[in-house]
Design a protein around this motif. Structure first.
Motif, PDB file in Angstrom:
ATOM      1  N   MET A  58       0.847  -1.194   0.000  1.00 38.07           N
ATOM      2  CA  MET A  58       0.000   0.000   0.000  1.00 38.07           C
ATOM      3  C   MET A  58       0.884   1.246   0.000  1.00 38.07           C
ATOM      4  O   MET A  58       1.774   1.392   0.820  1.00 38.07           O
ATOM      5  CB  MET A  58      -0.904   0.003   1.234  1.00 38.07           C
ATOM      6  N   ALA A  59       0.641   2.142  -0.946  1.00 37.05           N
ATOM      7  CA  ALA A  59       1.441   3.353  -1.009  1.00 37.05           C
ATOM      8  C   ALA A  59       1.029   4.320   0.081  1.00 37.05           C
ATOM      9  O   ALA A  59      -0.002   4.181   0.712  1.00 37.05           O
ATOM     10  CB  ALA A  59       1.273   4.000  -2.392  1.00 37.05           C
ATOM     11  N   GLY A  60       1.849   5.342   0.298  1.00 36.87           N
ATOM     12  CA  GLY A  60       1.523   6.356   1.291  1.00 36.87           C
ATOM     13  C   GLY A  60       1.910   5.912   2.688  1.00 36.87           C
ATOM     14  O   GLY A  60       2.668   4.979   2.891  1.00 36.87           O
ATOM     15  N   GLU A  61       1.378   6.599   3.696  1.00 38.51           N
ATOM     16  CA  GLU A  61       1.746   6.330   5.082  1.00 38.51           C
ATOM     17  C   GLU A  61       0.943   5.180   5.671  1.00 38.51           C
ATOM     18  O   GLU A  61      -0.061   4.752   5.121  1.00 38.51           O
ATOM     19  CB  GLU A  61       1.524   7.608   5.907  1.00 38.51           C
ATOM     20  N   SER A  62       1.402   4.681   6.830  1.00 32.52           N
ATOM     21  CA  SER A  62       0.724   3.556   7.476  1.00 32.52           C
ATOM     22  C   SER A  62      -0.654   3.975   7.982  1.00 32.52           C
ATOM     23  O   SER A  62      -0.832   5.057   8.519  1.00 32.52           O
ATOM     24  CB  SER A  62       1.558   3.042   8.651  1.00 32.52           C
ATOM     25  N   VAL A  63      -1.617   3.064   7.804  1.00 33.56           N
ATOM     26  CA  VAL A  63      -2.963   3.327   8.316  1.00 33.56           C
ATOM     27  C   VAL A  63      -3.247   2.508   9.568  1.00 33.56           C
ATOM     28  O   VAL A  63      -4.323   2.628  10.134  1.00 33.56           O
ATOM     29  CB  VAL A  63      -4.031   3.011   7.239  1.00 33.56           C
ATOM     30  N   TYR A  64      -2.311   1.667   9.998  1.00 32.85           N
ATOM     31  CA  TYR A  64      -2.527   0.889  11.209  1.00 32.85           C
ATOM     32  C   TYR A  64      -2.536   1.824  12.409  1.00 32.85           C
ATOM     33  O   TYR A  64      -1.604   2.619  12.595  1.00 32.85           O
ATOM     34  CB  TYR A  64      -1.451  -0.173  11.361  1.00 32.85           C
ATOM     35  N   PRO A  65      -3.569   1.765  13.251  1.00 33.31           N
ATOM     36  CA  PRO A  65      -3.718   2.739  14.344  1.00 33.31           C
ATOM     37  C   PRO A  65      -2.522   2.826  15.281  1.00 33.31           C
ATOM     38  O   PRO A  65      -2.176   3.913  15.734  1.00 33.31           O
ATOM     39  CB  PRO A  65      -4.962   2.232  15.089  1.00 33.31           C
ATOM     40  N   ASN A  66      -1.875   1.702  15.574  1.00 28.22           N
ATOM     41  CA  ASN A  66      -0.735   1.729  16.492  1.00 28.22           C
ATOM     42  C   ASN A  66       0.501   2.381  15.881  1.00 28.22           C
ATOM     43  O   ASN A  66       1.422   2.787  16.595  1.00 28.22           O
ATOM     44  CB  ASN A  66      -0.390   0.311  16.965  1.00 28.22           C
ATOM     45  N   LEU A  67       0.517   2.509  14.554  1.00 23.65           N
ATOM     46  CA  LEU A  67       1.665   3.102  13.863  1.00 23.65           C
ATOM     47  C   LEU A  67       1.370   4.505  13.332  1.00 23.65           C
ATOM     48  O   LEU A  67       2.273   5.182  12.840  1.00 23.65           O
ATOM     49  CB  LEU A  67       2.089   2.213  12.685  1.00 23.65           C
ATOM     50  N   ASN A  68       0.130   4.931  13.433  1.00 26.76           N
ATOM     51  CA  ASN A  68      -0.322   6.140  12.749  1.00 26.76           C
ATOM     52  C   ASN A  68      -0.455   7.332  13.703  1.00 26.76           C
ATOM     53  O   ASN A  68      -1.324   7.326  14.577  1.00 26.76           O
ATOM     54  CB  ASN A  68      -1.678   5.847  12.086  1.00 26.76           C
ATOM     55  N   PRO A  69       0.359   8.365  13.525  1.00 27.51           N
ATOM     56  CA  PRO A  69       0.264   9.533  14.406  1.00 27.51           C
ATOM     57  C   PRO A  69      -0.774  10.556  13.939  1.00 27.51           C
ATOM     58  O   PRO A  69      -1.051  11.526  14.634  1.00 27.51           O
ATOM     59  CB  PRO A  69       1.668  10.142  14.312  1.00 27.51           C
ATOM     60  N   TYR A  70      -1.355  10.326  12.757  1.00 30.62           N
ATOM     61  CA  TYR A  70      -2.166  11.355  12.106  1.00 30.62           C
ATOM     62  C   TYR A  70      -3.655  11.114  12.316  1.00 30.62           C
ATOM     63  O   TYR A  70      -4.164  10.027  12.085  1.00 30.62           O
ATOM     64  CB  TYR A  70      -1.844  11.369  10.610  1.00 30.62           C
ATOM     65  N   LEU A  71      -4.348  12.150  12.751  1.00 30.66           N
ATOM     66  CA  LEU A  71      -5.789  12.066  12.990  1.00 30.66           C
ATOM     67  C   LEU A  71      -6.427  13.404  12.663  1.00 30.66           C
ATOM     68  O   LEU A  71      -5.966  14.453  13.121  1.00 30.66           O
ATOM     69  CB  LEU A  71      -6.060  11.711  14.457  1.00 30.66           C
ATOM     70  N   ILE A  72      -7.473  13.378  11.850  1.00 32.42           N
ATOM     71  CA  ILE A  72      -8.205  14.617  11.566  1.00 32.42           C
ATOM     72  C   ILE A  72      -9.701  14.365  11.758  1.00 32.42           C
ATOM     73  O   ILE A  72     -10.169  13.227  11.759  1.00 32.42           O
ATOM     74  CB  ILE A  72      -7.959  15.148  10.126  1.00 32.42           C
ATOM     75  N   GLY A  73     -10.424  15.468  11.930  1.00 32.63           N
ATOM     76  CA  GLY A  73     -11.878  15.394  11.991  1.00 32.63           C
ATOM     77  C   GLY A  73     -12.465  15.204  13.368  1.00 32.63           C
ATOM     78  O   GLY A  73     -13.690  15.148  13.516  1.00 32.63           O
TER      79      GLY A  73
END
Length: 347
Positions: free
Chosen positions: A1-16
């Motif tokens: 999968m391209a782009g950044e990780s979407v796994y919650p434990n690895l993902n620092p990014y959150l919007i909304g």
């Protein structure tokens, strides 16, 4: 999968979900943190990502200090430990791997072939969170924390608790150890024990806006064409998780075919109708995808339908056919044909 990780434990990014972030941060800064937090909302909108964000924050925060955000540097030791689920004051309560797949994981770790989160996503898990797993949490919370820090437990998800494990978790919520916080993730909080719900503070996450889903798709699936980004964001109903699944399953093409058939009249394009019905009937995942997308089609067209009553009746009939087909093991091809012909008769 391209782009950044979407796994919650690895993902620092959150919007909304700024409102919920600020609610938790205000409670922390005010010294009024509840011991249990119930994080609710539709699947794939960021509940687990928020839970891990809170966990990282608590495990790195200093007592008495006021913070402006929950952000923790992605290159910090705490971030890495939480990502690997190895922090001494952190535990995730979830369905365990089946015995067979647990052995596969142990072997991969020993052989040095463990590919991390991606491998774990492909392993089979038990149907429920067992009471023995909750007892492990009880033992974990009975120990003294490292450096007199917070101890954090993420329950992912509380919907997977059975009666015994739910009652065991309730006992923890009723008599929480000092400086311990439980973060319960739930897609369907109405099915939880009322006593569990009543003993938790609430963080009710709302569906993401269409533009937010599109923004996240560009981040996580950078190879997507912009037209596909916009199309996926439109049919994902506010869920980035659903949008990513749709991107992998070619859902846009199926949705476009559904529209062509239904907008074309009672039978629309006959060959396209037959081909779609055959494809859906031949594959379980394809059937599940069709069930989601036909409901999406109904909701998208209900408000604008020239004949809203007929559209609603077609939607109700579709739900009935979908349910009976699975429950009674009926012919899936015929079910798809009936549903699409009924919707086509509305236009």
């Amino acid at each position: 999968m391209a782009g950044e990780s979407v796994y919650p434990n690895l993902n620092p990014y959150l919007i909304g979900h700024d409102e919920e972030l600020n609610l938790f941060l205000s409670a922390f800064n005010g010294g009024a943190l509840h011991h249990g937090w119930l994080i609710t909302g539709d699947e794939g909108i960021g509940k687990a990502t928020l839970a891990y964000k809170i966990a990282r924050f608590l495990l790195s925060a200093e007592d008495g200090k006021t913070y402006a955000s929950l952000d923790v540097p992605a290159d910090s030791a705490v971030f890495a430990q939480v990502a690997q689920k190895s922090h001494p004051d952190f535990k995730v309560l979830e369905r365990d791997f089946t015995e067979t797949d647990k052995k596969k994981l142990i072997k991969a770790i020993k052989d040095g072939t463990d590919s991390g989160e991606e491998m774990r996503q492909g392993l089979k898990r038990s149907a429920v969170i067992k009471v023995e797993d909750v007892r492990d949490v009880v033992a974990f919370l009975s120990k003294k924390s490292f450096n007199d820090n917070w101890r954090v437990v993420i329950v992912d998800s509380a919907d997977d608790l059975n009666t015994s494990s739910a009652n065991a978790l309730l006992k923890i919520l009723e008599e929480p150890p000092l400086k311990s916080i439980l973060l319960l993730i739930s897609h369907n909080p109405g099915k939880l024990l009322p006593t569990i719900r009543s003993r938790c503070a609430k963080l009710a996450l709302k569906p993401l806006k269409e533009g937010e889903v599109a923004s996240l798709l560009r981040r996580y699936k950078s190879e997507l064409k912009e037209a596909d980004v916009q199309g996926l964001a439109k049919i994902a109903a506010g869920s980035i998780g659903r949008a990513l699944k749709y991107a992998e399953n070619d859902a846009l093409a199926m949705y476009e075919n559904i529209k062509k058939i239904c907008y074309g009249g009672a039978k629309g394009d006959g060959q396209l109708l037959l081909d779609l019905a055959a494809d859906v009937a031949a594959d379980e995942d394809c059937w599940d995808l069709f069930a989601e997308l036909i409901c999406r089609f109904a909701r998208d067209n209900l408000a604008d339908a020239a004949h809203p009553r007929e559209m609603y009746e077609a939607y109700e009939q579709a739900l009935k056919i979908l349910d009976e087909t699975v429950r009674l093991n009926m012919d899936k091809k015929q079910a798809v044909l009936q549903i699409l012909i009924k919707f086509g008769s509305v236009f």
